[in-house]
Design a protein around this motif. Structure first.
Motif, PDB file in Angstrom:
ATOM      1  N   GLY B 173     -17.555   8.499 -12.190  1.00 28.34           N
ATOM      2  CA  GLY B 173     -17.107   8.940 -11.027  1.00 28.34           C
ATOM      3  C   GLY B 173     -15.616   9.299 -10.942  1.00 28.34           C
ATOM      4  O   GLY B 173     -15.078   9.615 -12.108  1.00 28.34           O
ATOM      5  N   LEU B 174     -14.895   9.229 -10.167  1.00 27.46           N
ATOM      6  CA  LEU B 174     -13.492   9.716  -9.780  1.00 27.46           C
ATOM      7  C   LEU B 174     -12.547   8.780 -10.623  1.00 27.46           C
ATOM      8  O   LEU B 174     -11.808   8.900 -11.448  1.00 27.46           O
ATOM      9  CB  LEU B 174     -13.031   9.807  -8.423  1.00 27.46           C
ATOM     10  N   ALA B 175     -12.917   7.569 -10.471  1.00 31.19           N
ATOM     11  CA  ALA B 175     -12.130   6.510 -11.177  1.00 31.19           C
ATOM     12  C   ALA B 175     -12.268   6.548 -12.960  1.00 31.19           C
ATOM     13  O   ALA B 175     -11.030   6.441 -13.284  1.00 31.19           O
ATOM     14  CB  ALA B 175     -12.680   4.947 -10.845  1.00 31.19           C
ATOM     15  N   LYS B 177     -12.852   9.487 -14.335  1.00 33.15           N
ATOM     16  CA  LYS B 177     -11.923  10.677 -14.550  1.00 33.15           C
ATOM     17  C   LYS B 177     -10.637  10.367 -14.568  1.00 33.15           C
ATOM     18  O   LYS B 177      -9.589  10.767 -15.489  1.00 33.15           O
ATOM     19  CB  LYS B 177     -12.343  11.915 -13.408  1.00 33.15           C
ATOM     20  N   VAL B 178     -10.037   9.635 -13.595  1.00 31.88           N
ATOM     21  CA  VAL B 178      -8.589   9.686 -13.555  1.00 31.88           C
ATOM     22  C   VAL B 178      -8.202   8.520 -14.880  1.00 31.88           C
ATOM     23  O   VAL B 178      -7.025   8.682 -15.335  1.00 31.88           O
ATOM     24  CB  VAL B 178      -8.445   8.657 -12.213  1.00 31.88           C
ATOM     25  N   ARG B 181      -7.971  10.644 -18.021  1.00 28.88           N
ATOM     26  CA  ARG B 181      -6.867  11.302 -18.043  1.00 28.88           C
ATOM     27  C   ARG B 181      -5.708  10.733 -18.290  1.00 28.88           C
ATOM     28  O   ARG B 181      -4.843  11.105 -19.371  1.00 28.88           O
ATOM     29  CB  ARG B 181      -6.902  12.000 -16.599  1.00 28.88           C
ATOM     30  N   ARG B 182      -5.726   9.483 -17.856  1.00 30.23           N
ATOM     31  CA  ARG B 182      -4.425   8.587 -18.170  1.00 30.23           C
ATOM     32  C   ARG B 182      -4.477   8.285 -19.653  1.00 30.23           C
ATOM     33  O   ARG B 182      -3.272   8.414 -20.253  1.00 30.23           O
ATOM     34  CB  ARG B 182      -4.451   7.563 -17.250  1.00 30.23           C
TER      35      ARG B 182
END
Lengths: 288, 461
Positions: B173-175, B177-178, B181-182
């Motif tokens: 999910g979004l978590a 992906k974020v 990225r980090r």
């Protein structure tokens, strides 16, 4: 001339005291602009706090802010000075049989001069911050007009002579880089490229600007926005939009930024339909 | 080396790397040195940047050179570390690899690079010291960053770090992906720090000037289209929208500056009423903005793929400025590709679909002559007196017929015709290139990088 800031660290602290979180680059440039007596050219995308920088420098030093908003077609009469010709006409009519020479000397005097922002900033004796906003919107000729003011802090008015600044104003120019500024102008300025902040700094900005937000939500916001900026978007979200997003989430009473909340409020940060589609696809968000 | 020498040497190195630092700017920098605290390295860096680096695309090169000329530490002068302050402290020179990788994961998870944690810098230096050294001949040594990366292989820590961050949250999910990225950013930060430390050590061994010459990459608007790497391409794409916006702004300004249009009779008569019917001031209608139509004919063969890719992006970013944009691509057959770029579609996707679906290739080798003839036959009506014709390609036609007469006719019907060639001028007419022959029919411009492209379109407007 009294100094504006004593060191980069001092500049950083005093800007922080008025709510502007400066990183090393900003603090050093702000300090140097004052210490070297040079104008500061801040360039970068929209919404990263360029104009705000000038405002907080004024607020932090107790100086008055004089603002020149540039636009297409801005000319000398709007930027520098203008003769109040209506008043001059009245003066000529009222003078009756006074001689030409006398009237001439009279109507080109202080009384008939209309001060515009640049002249006003040069002539002020109290500390002044001169903000020349969005210089890239103005025509190329305006840059030529600015050169004398920015390098020597003086203005030449043919009828009155050269007016030299009694106290150098602190000059901030901002530009969105919609066009390349001339080399001559850039050479006279200190250059500060303001870009989107690191997630850490952005989190701190959100915490400072949005009272009542949870630290964990601010962190999540900053990370998500950083992820959005990494996508190839038409328009990346600005700091101002991140802050709007934080306000939105607070107003909705959310304490966590989950997938459905993100999709629902994506319009606050992304203002192009194709950008939203792209973000939804790349981040695996549920379609609305 | 005195401070003045170092300053002068640094300015000189910047100029060599292509940064236009004027004498006045060098003096400003020297004045800045007098008012700042020289022991604050980041302040020094920013002071130099503010006075001498006036364009963001020069900044990466500047940072590399700054790290070389003003290194954070020097190997000879390093103070011995105080040991024994912490019982659990890891001995970076001796510990086994698994523990080092644990430590690296810990640092990456804690964003140590981004927050400027001194432990991170120290870890990087110790790792380069331990894994980066390769003996080269008697008493000499070389330093490499790839051997550090191979030993620690930070990429393989990703799965485990993600587990740590997400801690039981849903995957995919979004978590995720974020977080991904980090962590990727942090790993890149680690790689950059290692590379920087390796450069510093090489500079210590063989002199700053020697390495300075080879490490700085050209700024993004100077990168040759034909030598673009994948990473550069992403950076180039990011240039497209600012460039298009800049050009659009430029075009509108030019429009308004143009001479005034025809007499506005009505307004002139109305205005004359105040002077008793005598028309003292004439009023003009604003000129109708000239919105040219654009036809782009683009070589999509592999030899110029990155170039046409980029120009197509730009064309479509510019489409608001033109009443009509039609694009055609060819390798040896021509096909209209306008349909792939409907407003609102994602350009990157559009280009992918285009290369898959458009009917542009029969034998897969570029044939300009056949393509021009096909274009004149099938789409000849696309070109009219208001059209600007833009041809993009390297004019390498594999010794096929050039069809010069057809091209001359097409160019004659258009308002303007230009040819952008991504090859350097010196290579025109070598091998199968017939640039000069085509150049006599259509004005040909060398267009090797973003800077040249921008210059061309500003002239065009």
């Amino acid at each position: 001339m009294t100094s504006w800031f004593t060191s980069p660290a001092d500049a950083g602290e005093r800007l922080a005291a008025v709510g502007y979180l400066a990183d090393d680059g900003i603090a050093t440039s702000v300090f140097l602009a004052a210490a070297l007596g040079k104008p500061l050219l801040a360039e970068g995308p929209a919404g990263v706090g360029k104009t705000q920088l000038a405002k907080v420098v004024a607020a932090a030093t107790g100086a008055e802010l004089i603002r020149l908003q540039c636009y297409e077609g801005l000319d000398e009469a709007r930027a520098l000075y203008e003769w109040n010709y209506k008043k001059q006409l009245l003066r000529i009519q009222a003078s009756g049989d006074q001689g030409w020479a006398e009237t001439h000397d009279d109507i080109f005097s202080e009384e008939f001069l209309l001060e515009r922002p640049l002249l006003k900033a040069i002539r002020r004796t109290a500390p002044t911050v001169l903000l020349i906003d969005e210089i890239d919107k103005a025509d190329v000729e305006v840059e030529g007009l600015l050169l004398e003011i920015l390098s020597d802090y003086q203005v030449t008015i043919p009828e009155l002579g050269t007016i030299v600044a009694t106290r150098k104003p602190y000059v901030v120019l901002t530009s969105n880089a919609t066009r390349e500024l001339s080399e001559a102008l850039k050479r006279r300025c200190l250059y500060l490229h303001l870009d989107y902040p690191s997630p850490e700094r952005e989190r701190d900005i959100v915490l400072a600007q949005v009272p009542g937000i949870e630290a964990s939500l601010a962190e999540q916001l900053a990370r998500t926005v950083a992820t959005l900026r990494a996508l190839e978007l038409k328009k990346s979200p600005s700091i101002a939009e991140t802050i709007d997003w934080a306000h939105t989430l607070l107003a909705l009473g959310r304490t966590e930024l989950d997938e459905s909340t993100t999709t629902g409020t994506l319009g606050v940060v992304l203002k192009h339909a194709s950008d939203q589609t792209r973000a939804i696809k790349e981040l695996g968000l549920p379609a609305r | 080396m005195s401070l003045v020498d170092r300053h002068v040497g640094f300015v000189d190195a910047l100029r060599r790397a292509g940064l236009p630092v004027s004498l006045a700017e060098g003096l400003d920098a020297a004045r800045a040195l007098a008012v700042i605290e020289l022991t604050e390295r980041e302040t020094l860096r920013e002071a130099y940047a503010a006075t001498m680096v006036k364009r963001p695309s020069y900044r990466p090169g500047f940072d590399t050179l700054f790290d070389l000329w003003f290194p954070p530490v020097t190997s000879a002068l390093r103070a011995p570390r105080e040991t024994g302050t912490d019982a659990d402290e890891l001995d970076l020179g001796q510990a086994d690899l698994a523990r080092l990788r644990d430590r690296l994961a810990e640092l990456l998870l804690g964003d140590a690079g981004a927050t400027g944690d001194p432990a991170f810098a120290e870890f990087v230096r110790a790792m380069v010291e331990r894994f980066g050294r390769q003996p080269a001949g008697a008493g000499r040594q070389n330093w490499f960053s790839y051997s550090v990366m191979r030993a620690l292989s930070p990429g393989t820590l990703m799965a485990r770090m993600l587990d740590e961050v997400l801690r039981g949250q849903e995957r995919g999910g979004l978590a995720e992906k974020v977080a991904r990225r980090r962590l990727t950013d942090n790993i890149t930060g680690f790689e950059d720090a290692v590379a920087s430390d390796v450069r510093r050590r090489i500079a210590e061994d063989s002199g700053v000037e020697k390495i300075a010459r080879s490490v700085v990459k050209p700024p993004v608007d100077q990168i040759d289209f034909l030598r673009v790497t994948k990473a550069d391409l992403a950076a180039l794409r990011r240039e497209v929208y600012p460039l298009a916006r800049r050009l659009a702004a430029r075009l509108t300004i030019k429009h308004r500056l143009g001479q005034r249009g025809r007499l506005d009779f009505r307004r002139t008569v109305r205005a004359s009423l105040s002077t008793g019917g005598v028309p003292m001031v004439t009023h003009m209608r604003p000129r109708r903005p000239h919105k040219p139509e654009l036809v782009v004919l683009c070589d999509a063969s592999d030899s110029v793929a990155t170039f046409s890719h980029f120009t197509l992006l730009l064309t479509y970013a510019l489409r608001e400025q033109f009443t009509k944009v039609r694009a055609f691509a060819f390798v040896d057959t021509v096909d209209e590709i306008t349909r792939f770029f409907a407003p609102g579609t994602d350009v990157v996707d559009a280009i992918t679909t285009m290369t898959r679906e458009a009917d542009i290739s029969r034998f897969g080798r570029s044939d300009y002559g056949h393509s021009f003839e096909g274009f004149a036959e099938k789409y000849g009506d696309a070109i009219g007196p208001r059209t600007s014709l833009l041809i993009l390609g390297d004019a390498r036609s594999n010794y096929q017929r050039p069809a010069l007469a057809t091209l001359r006719r097409l160019a004659g019907e258009a308002r303007h015709a230009y040819w952008l060639n991504p090859e350097p001028h010196a290579q025109w007419d070598t091998g199968d290139s017939i640039a000069t022959s085509y150049g006599t029919v259509v004005e040909m411009h060398e267009c090797r990088n973003v800077a040249q492209l921008a210059a061309f379109i500003e002239d065009l407007a």
